[in-house]
Write a protein that holds these residues in place. Structure first.
Motif, PDB file in Angstrom:
ATOM      1  N   ASN A 307      -3.517  -5.422   8.863  1.00 62.24           N
ATOM      2  CA  ASN A 307      -3.384  -6.149   7.607  1.00 62.24           C
ATOM      3  C   ASN A 307      -2.799  -7.537   7.876  1.00 62.24           C
ATOM      4  O   ASN A 307      -1.723  -7.648   8.472  1.00 62.24           O
ATOM      5  CB  ASN A 307      -2.460  -5.365   6.667  1.00 62.24           C
ATOM      6  N   ASP A 310       0.879  -8.371   7.367  1.00 61.92           N
ATOM      7  CA  ASP A 310       1.934  -7.903   8.273  1.00 61.92           C
ATOM      8  C   ASP A 310       2.658  -9.067   8.956  1.00 61.92           C
ATOM      9  O   ASP A 310       3.773  -8.901   9.442  1.00 61.92           O
ATOM     10  CB  ASP A 310       1.341  -6.995   9.365  1.00 61.92           C
ATOM     11  N   THR A 331      -7.004   0.290  -2.756  1.00 63.34           N
ATOM     12  CA  THR A 331      -5.758   0.331  -3.532  1.00 63.34           C
ATOM     13  C   THR A 331      -5.399  -1.082  -3.961  1.00 63.34           C
ATOM     14  O   THR A 331      -5.923  -2.071  -3.420  1.00 63.34           O
ATOM     15  CB  THR A 331      -4.609   0.925  -2.701  1.00 63.34           C
ATOM     16  N   LYS A 333      -2.751  -2.659  -3.273  1.00 64.73           N
ATOM     17  CA  LYS A 333      -2.200  -3.340  -2.104  1.00 64.73           C
ATOM     18  C   LYS A 333      -3.319  -3.843  -1.198  1.00 64.73           C
ATOM     19  O   LYS A 333      -3.262  -4.960  -0.665  1.00 64.73           O
ATOM     20  CB  LYS A 333      -1.290  -2.386  -1.333  1.00 64.73           C
ATOM     21  N   ASP A 334      -4.370  -3.032  -1.033  1.00 67.66           N
ATOM     22  CA  ASP A 334      -5.517  -3.453  -0.228  1.00 67.66           C
ATOM     23  C   ASP A 334      -6.196  -4.676  -0.856  1.00 67.66           C
ATOM     24  O   ASP A 334      -6.588  -5.622  -0.149  1.00 67.66           O
ATOM     25  CB  ASP A 334      -6.540  -2.315  -0.110  1.00 67.66           C
ATOM     26  N   LYS A 336      -4.838  -6.920  -2.701  1.00 65.17           N
ATOM     27  CA  LYS A 336      -3.974  -8.076  -2.478  1.00 65.17           C
ATOM     28  C   LYS A 336      -4.168  -8.626  -1.071  1.00 65.17           C
ATOM     29  O   LYS A 336      -4.215  -9.845  -0.854  1.00 65.17           O
ATOM     30  CB  LYS A 336      -2.518  -7.678  -2.702  1.00 65.17           C
ATOM     31  N   ALA A 337      -4.286  -7.730  -0.092  1.00 68.67           N
ATOM     32  CA  ALA A 337      -4.496  -8.157   1.290  1.00 68.67           C
ATOM     33  C   ALA A 337      -5.825  -8.884   1.437  1.00 68.67           C
ATOM     34  O   ALA A 337      -5.915  -9.879   2.167  1.00 68.67           O
ATOM     35  CB  ALA A 337      -4.443  -6.947   2.217  1.00 68.67           C
TER      36      ALA A 337
END
Length: 532
Positions: A307, A310, A331, A333-334, A336-337
């Motif tokens: 990611n 990180d 998700t 969070k995914d 957003k990445a």
């Protein structure tokens, strides 16, 4: 050779990494199974062919195949040949690269060691998960060791040094601040845990010479140094601390060379998120400093992670060359990445980057590399070049042959334990114990001698008393002896006889006796003398 062919979207749209921009660092990101390992292998081959040494961690064991050529009989051959034709890679062929295998545990490569002193208190504190107070105590221990010229080479030295500081806690607290025995105990417990993770094999001598990582072979190809990290990943703090130490050592030992035509070393930091997880600010500052300044030493650092989030922003801003494999937006969070990754690229009007990131095939990536003027190229959807070396692990027998025939030889095979802090402190403790025993023995000897002298004085006094009594007895004249004897006799039987006689005379006994009273007295006295 001035660049490395990384891949192309069509035969005419080549993506190349310029060697004189390769020390501007880079990022290789993507979900598991999207092709990051093949990209790493391809870049390593390119740098080696250009005469640039490489250091990389082999987390899954499949980068070890760099040391052997691929095979036309491999199941990947057809796909590789098709990919080479699709991107117009006419130069592609199977070939191995020169490799050196390393292993902190000395099992799958040459042992890698460093000393406790070289690691330093900051990285050691990170490695052991110490809090701020404990880190301060550890720093004091290093300072005292430096002042007293005590070498800290292995964990035994550090253990002995901490015990030494605990014994001197009152003195050191006055000089440097509180040295609590509780903090020392906590550090020692963490040292024990570090030993169980294999840290005792990492710290010691002979320490790794950084020059070993900067080799080229007889044909001018850069040697690819591969660290066996599959077992090391079970100790993530040890893994991250080791790689950061290695970067720091490179930074401190290499000369300033400005902007070279090609890097002096390229460093791939796989599973990079482990470096930043729970890292204190002081450590993040050190990482940023090393990444920012090591460029001028000719070292390029490439972080490899799943990611892109990180990587902290201050460090991500230093990464000019970017290869982004597929991310999955399952998700929030995914998602957003994905958006964050898309925003880091220089826009390409003909490409929806955010959408493309989730659509990429295995072995396909979004690529933006620095151009000759230092600016990032517009992002392109790119098919990555396939490697010529074996994709996958090597057998233990193949690894053994490659280890035995490399340039390192057996220089690091046998650990050396020279005199250092543990031995010196133990010798001092033994001397102090011997001196204390000698002092105690001397004191006991003095006490025993005093008792003997007292007894001898008593005996001498008694002897003298007896001698004087004997002497007085021997010095008495015969007349005195006779008088004494007469006195004794008069006090005994003769005295009683005289008293009896006198009594009879007074009470009117016989008026006439055959002998006078005086004659009896004389005979009694003389008889007593002779009997005495």
């Amino acid at each position: 050779m001035t660049d490395i062919f990384l891949g192309a979207s069509t035969p005419g749209a080549r993506q190349t990494l310029l060697l004189h921009r390769a020390n501007r660092h880079g990022l290789i990101a993507g979900a598991t199974g999207t092709g990051k390992t093949v990209t790493l292998q391809t870049l390593a081959e390119g740098f080696s062919a250009a005469g640039v040494p490489v250091f990389m961690a082999d987390v899954k064991g499949d980068l070890a195949g760099l040391g052997l050529a691929g095979s036309p009989t491999a199941k990947t051959h057809a796909a590789f040949a098709a990919r080479a034709a699709e991107i117009g890679d006419a130069a592609w062929r199977y070939d191995a690269v020169p490799v050196q295998y390393w292993d902190l545990f000395g099992e799958q490569g040459h042992p890698v060691r460093t000393t406790v002193s070289e690691m330093g208190p900051l990285l050691l504190a990170r490695l052991m998960g110490l809090n701020e107070t404990q880190e301060g105590v550890l720093t004091i221990a290093f300072h005292v060791a430096d002042q007293e010229e005590l070498l800290l080479l292995d964990l035994d030295d550090l253990q002995a040094m901490l015990a030494h500081c605990a014994e001197r806690a009152a003195e050191l607290s006055t000089q440097f601040g509180n040295v609590g025995k509780a903090s020392v105990g906590a550090i020692q417990r963490q040292l024990l845990q570090l030993r169980t993770q294999g840290g005792d094999k990492f710290f010691g001598e002979p320490a790794l010479d950084i020059a070993e990582l900067l080799r080229t072979d007889k044909n001018g190809r850069g040697v690819v140094n591969i660290l066996a990290a599959d077992k090391l990943m079970a100790s993530p703090r040890l893994y991250a601390s080791f790689l950061l130490w290695l970067l720091s050592e490179l930074f401190e030992s290499l000369p300033e060379i400005g902007d070279p035509d090609k890097p002096s070393l390229v460093f791939f930091f796989d599973e990079a998120h482990l470096l930043f997880d729970d890292a204190p600010k002081a450590l993040l500052d050190k990482i940023e400093q090393v990444v920012r300044l090591i460029r001028s030493k000719g070292v390029g650092v490439y972080f490899v992670t799943q990611n892109p989030l990180d990587i902290p922003e201050d460090i991500a801003g230093q990464l000019g060359n970017r290869v982004q494999h597929a991310l999955r937006a399952f998700t929030p969070k995914d998602a957003k990445a994905v958006r964050a990754a898309a925003e880091t690229f220089r826009p390409n009007p003909g490409l929806d980057v955010a959408a493309a990131i989730t659509e990429l095939k295995v072995g396909e990536a979004l690529v933006s590399l620095l151009q000759a003027d230092g600016s990032p190229a517009p992002v392109e959807r790119t098919l990555v070049r396939v490697p010529g070396s074996r994709v996958g692990p090597v057998t233990p027998q193949e690894r053994s042959v490659l280890i035995a025939t490399d340039a390192v030889g057996g220089r690091y095979d046998v650990a050396v334990n020279r005199e250092s802090a543990e031995e010196i402190l133990q010798a001092k403790a033994d001397e102090a114990a011997a001196a204390a025993l000698e002092a105690k023995t001397h004191e006991e000897t003095l006490k025993t001698q005093a008792r003997i002298d007292k007894e001898n004085a008593r005996i001498a006094k008694e002897t003298e008393r007896t001698r004087m009594a004997t002497r007085r007895a021997q010095a008495t004249s015969p007349w005195d002896q006779m008088a004494d004897a007469a006195g004794r006799a008069a006090a005994s039987s003769i005295g009683r006889q005289v008293a009896n006689e006198l009594g009879r005379e007074v009470l009117g006994g016989r008026a006439r006796r055959s002998q006078s009273l005086g004659a009896r007295l004389v005979r009694g006295v003389l008889g007593g003398l002779f009997r005495g």
